[in-house]
Structure formats: structure tokens, C-alpha cells
Design an enzyme around this catalytic site. Structure first.
Site, short mmCIF file in Angstrom:
data_model
loop_
_atom_site.label_atom_id
_atom_site.label_comp_id
_atom_site.label_asym_id
_atom_site.label_seq_id
_atom_site.Cartn_x
_atom_site.Cartn_y
_atom_site.Cartn_z
CB ILE A 131 -77.58 13.68 -58.26
CG1 ILE A 131 -77.13 12.81 -57.08
CG2 ILE A 131 -76.38 14.10 -59.10
CD1 ILE A 131 -76.25 13.54 -56.07
CG ASP B 19 -88.34 14.25 -62.35
OD1 ASP B 19 -87.22 14.13 -61.82
OD2 ASP B 19 -89.30 13.48 -62.10
CE LYS C 31 -71.29 7.40 -56.01
NZ LYS C 31 -72.47 7.90 -56.72
NE ARG D 265 -68.87 6.45 -45.65
CZ ARG D 265 -68.08 6.95 -44.73
NH1 ARG D 265 -66.77 6.84 -44.86
NH2 ARG D 265 -68.57 7.56 -43.66
NE ARG E 110 -48.89 2.59 -38.37
CZ ARG E 110 -48.09 3.07 -37.43
NH1 ARG E 110 -47.70 4.34 -37.46
NH2 ARG E 110 -47.67 2.29 -36.45
N GLY F 206 -77.82 2.33 -45.80
CA GLY F 206 -78.89 2.74 -46.68
C GLY F 206 -78.45 3.73 -47.72
CB CYS G 100 -74.38 5.77 -52.85
SG CYS G 100 -74.82 7.15 -53.91
CG PHE H 23 -79.72 6.99 -46.45
CD1 PHE H 23 -78.35 6.97 -46.32
CD2 PHE H 23 -80.29 7.84 -47.38
CE1 PHE H 23 -77.55 7.80 -47.08
CE2 PHE H 23 -79.50 8.67 -48.15
CZ PHE H 23 -78.11 8.66 -48.00
#
Length: 421
Positions: free
Chosen positions: A14, A33, A217, A224, A257, A268, A271, A336
Site C-alpha cells: 500500500i 522503510d 475497513k 466478506r 437476489r 489469506g 486484510c 493468498f
């Protein structure tokens, strides 16, 4: 106040695309980093991750002098923190708790270079309250500056949360097109965040408070996860009843529907496999459905491994002259999800590791998106064609595009994605 220099702390899946998007709009961007390899790679105008189109943007940004990577934070006008939020270690059966040590480390790293007028935005997916905690860490490190929790709108440094909401493999496009949810600790914090993101975001920037932004988030990914858990549970039910689950779902989804997702070997990524636990750890008594969905999805890899054990037994029955240590197993996919190189929390990787550990014979690993396998796996990374030609048992774990055009014939297949059935 305009933002001439932007610092992005954490140059992963990200952080690097975000830094590149600001730089592509002719902003001076300093990426930070702790991974020296990542820093050196980026400063050569190259990338250390797989993400379509990102390599060209980074190369142009570095070549034109708008993007550089460093190991130690430098002064900037805006700081975006995009570092991992893993779990704390816990015993089996316990609810995992989020570990904010990387956010804390990033906060303490940027604190010495903060100045009046700066803004700090937490992009890391975080449990509710993390942005406020970050503000406290910054205030402790810089007693000479004021922060929103101390003086509200008159703070020297503004603080906000803006979760990333992009799909790996489509990050460049979605960073620009997707709506952003922005939760400042004050109204001014939110408004300045919108000004910053509108540098490249074409979607709508919707303002709320920090806690709601954090929860948005977590809610998206928990929803999901619950939907995937239904599909995974359905696949195990159908296996018991000798029903093709993919045909079943296709037929059910013909109802206007109904939209059942596709089952797989588990869930995986950093998130969907992680975020629901942030909700459960905060509200265990209320998050019963979210908790159960996590348990279903976390149990799916073991179910797949049991199917592989059955496949080994079936092969030995069909070939009585063979022994278990003469059987070769090929595992297709380690990432993943399809068409990326990201191994974080990957059920395919977990399953492959376990097969290597339990199987007495040789195990081949096939992953077209990486050039080397993790050092803790004692197996060979080989080509698709070699695996199809030489393996006795084929375990389909990730539906990469490369796998769809090649299929083993007259072989024992454990297909968790339904692309070879």
C-alpha cells in the site's frame, strides 16, 4: 496550507503505490522503510513487489526526482503511516489481539522531524482507537507541540485515519478511482486530509470521525469473510453429499437476489484473514457471527490437507506396487489469491508447508509469480509443465491464470478452486 513534501512510512503493498501516486502528481515524496533492500530497489527506479503498472510509475517518479526512499524519516508537510498491524502471539483457542508495535515505532520515528502545521494520517488497517493511541504516542514524544486531543482545532499537528481500500492487482487504478473514508480527530484534521488526498484521488472523500473510519475497513473485510465462510462451509457440505459445489453455486446465483462467492482453501492476505479479529478482540460477546466465520475459514486448510491424505491413500490403492515415499505431489499456487505474489497469511502456503512436512515423498511447488520460495520450506519450486508431467497427485490451491490452460490428465486431483473439474 499546501503540501509540498509528503512522507510515506512503510513502502509495502500500500505504501509504495501511494507514494508513487503522489510523486506522479509532481509532489516531492520521501518514502521511509526499515527494509534496506526495498529502499535500494526503489532508489534504482525498480519495485520489490508485484503490482501491474506500478513499476513504470515508480521508475518515472524516481528518474524525474520526485520520489526517493530512505531508512530514517526526514522533515515533510504530511506523513502517511502504512505499516503492518499483525497479531500478538496467543495460545490455541484464544482470540488474537492486534499488535500495534509497528505503528508505535513509526510514530516515534517521525516525531523528531514533526513541526507546526504538519499532518499525520494513519492508513494502516487498525483496531478501533488506534488513531487516538498514535496521537498519544506523538504527544508523548513531542511535548513542545500540541495535538488535537489536547487543544482540538488549534492543534499544531493534525491527526486523521484514512484506511486503504484497494484490491491487490488493481491498486494503481483503485487508489485513484475509489472513494476514501477520512476520519480526522477534528473537523480541520479531516478537511486538510481531503485536501491532501485530492492531489490524486478522483473518487469522493467522505468525512467521518476517526473511530468510524477505522471500523469501516474492519466492517468491509468482516462482511466478506462471513460471505466466504458460507461458501467454504457449503463446499464441505457438498463434498459430504457428493455434489459439485461450483455447479451448485452457479445455479443458485441465477436467482436475481443471490450472489454466493466461490469457495477456496481458506482465506489469506493481511486484510480479510486479519481484520475480523480486530472487531472480535474488542467486542467478543457481541461479535459471535464474525467469530464463527473466522473459525470456519481458519479450519478450511486442515480440511484440504485431510483431502490430500485421502488422495495419497487412493493412489496407493490404485498402485499397490508403489509406496508413499515414491509418490510426488505438486501444489499449485502459494499466494493468498490469484495473479499476485503476496504470501501474507496465505492458506495455500500454509497447506503446502504442511504437505511438505507430512508427506514422505517429494513435493513440488508451483508459483509463477515468485522466483524463490520461503526459506522454511524444504521443497522445489518448479514450472507448471514439469509439475503436470511428473507429479502423481495435483493439489490446486490458487486459480492463477497460468493454471487454467494446463490441466493434468488421468491423474488424482484435489481442486480447491474448481478450475480443473
Amino acid at each position: 496550507m499546501s503540501f509540498e513534501t509528503i512522507s510515506v512510512v512503510g513502502l509495502g503493498y500500500i505504501g509504495l503505490p501511494t507514494a508513487a501516486m503522489f510523486a506522479s502528481r509532481k509532489k516531492k515524496v520521501i518514502g521511509v522503510d526499515v527494509n534496506q533492500h526495498a529502499v535500494e530497489t526503489i532508489n534504482r527506479g525498480e519495485i520489490h513487489i508485484v503490482e501491474p503498472d506500478l513499476d513504470m510509475i515508480v521508475h518515472a517518479a524516481v528518474t524525474e526526482g520526485y520520489l526517493k526512499a530512505v531508512s530514517t524519516p526526514e522533515p515533510a508537510d504530511a506523513f502517511l503511516i502504512a505499516v503492518p498491524t499483525p497479531f500478538k502471539e496467543c495460545a490455541g483457542g484464544e482470540i488474537p489481539e492486534p499488535d500495534l508495535r509497528f505503528i508505535e515505532a513509526a510514530s516515534k520515528a517521525i516525531a523528531p522531524v514533526l513541526k507546526k502545521g504538519d499532518i499525520v494520517i494513519l492508513e494502516s488497517t487498525s483496531p478501533v482507537g488506534a488513531t487516538e493511541q498514535m496521537a498519544e504516542w506523538l504527544a508523548e514524544a513531542r511535548s513542545d507541540l500540541t495535538f488535537p486531543q489536547m487543544v482540538g482545532e488549534n492543534a499544531d499537528v493534525n491527526i486523521a485515519h484514512c484506511p486503504e481500500r484497494v484490491l491487490p492487482g488493481h491498486v494503481v487504478r483503485e487508489l485513484v478511482e475509489n472513494d476514501r473514508v477520512i476520519g480526522g480527530l477534528t473537523k480541520k484534521c479531516s478537511e486538510r486530509s481531503v485536501e491532501l488526498y485530492k492531489t490524486f484521488v478522483q473518487g469522493e472523500c467522505v468525512i467521518t470521525n476517526a473511530r468510524t473510519a477505522e471500523m469501516v475497513k474492519l466492517t468491509e473485510n468482516s462482511c466478506r469473510d462471513v460471505q466466504i465462510a458460507f461458501a467454504n462451509e457449503l463446499s464441505m457440505i457438498c463434498d459430504e453429499l457428493n455434489i459439485n459445489v461450483w455447479e451448485l453455486i452457479s445455479l443458485a446465483n441465477r436467482h436475481p437476489r443471490i450472489n454466493i462467492l466461490q469457495p477456496g482453501p481458506g482465506v489469506g492476505g493481511h486484510c480479510i484473514a486479519v481484520d475480523p479479529w480486530f472487531i472480535v478482540s474488542k467486542t467478543p460477546e457481541q461479535a459471535k457471527l464474525i467469530y464463527q466465520a473466522r473459525k470456519v475459514n481458519d479450519s478450511k486448510p486442515k480440511w484440504v490437507i485431510d483431502k490430500v491424505k485421502i488422495a495419497i491413500s487412493d493412489f496407493l490403492q490404485e498402485h499397490p506396487s508403489r509406496t508413499a515415499n515414491s509418490i510426488t505431489i505438486a501444489c499449485y499456487g502459494l499466494a493468498f489469491k490469484a495473479n499476485i505474489d503476496d504470501l501474507r497469511e496465505s492458506p495455500a502456503l500454509m497447506i503446502s508447508k504442511e504437505i511438505v512436512k507430512l508427506h514422505q515423498g517429494q513435493t513440488f511447488l508451483v508459483e509463477p509469480n515468485i522466483s524463490s520460495i520461503p526459506v522454511d520450506i524444504d521443497a522445489s519450486l518448479i514450472s507448471i509443465s514439469k509439475a503436470i508431467d511428473e507429479a502423481d497427485i495435483h493439489v490446486m490451491l490458487v486459480d492463477h491464470e497460468e493454471f487454467k490452460d494446463q490441466k493434468p490428465e488421468n491423474a488424482i486431483v484435489v481442486d480447491t478452486k474448481g478450475i480443473w473439474l
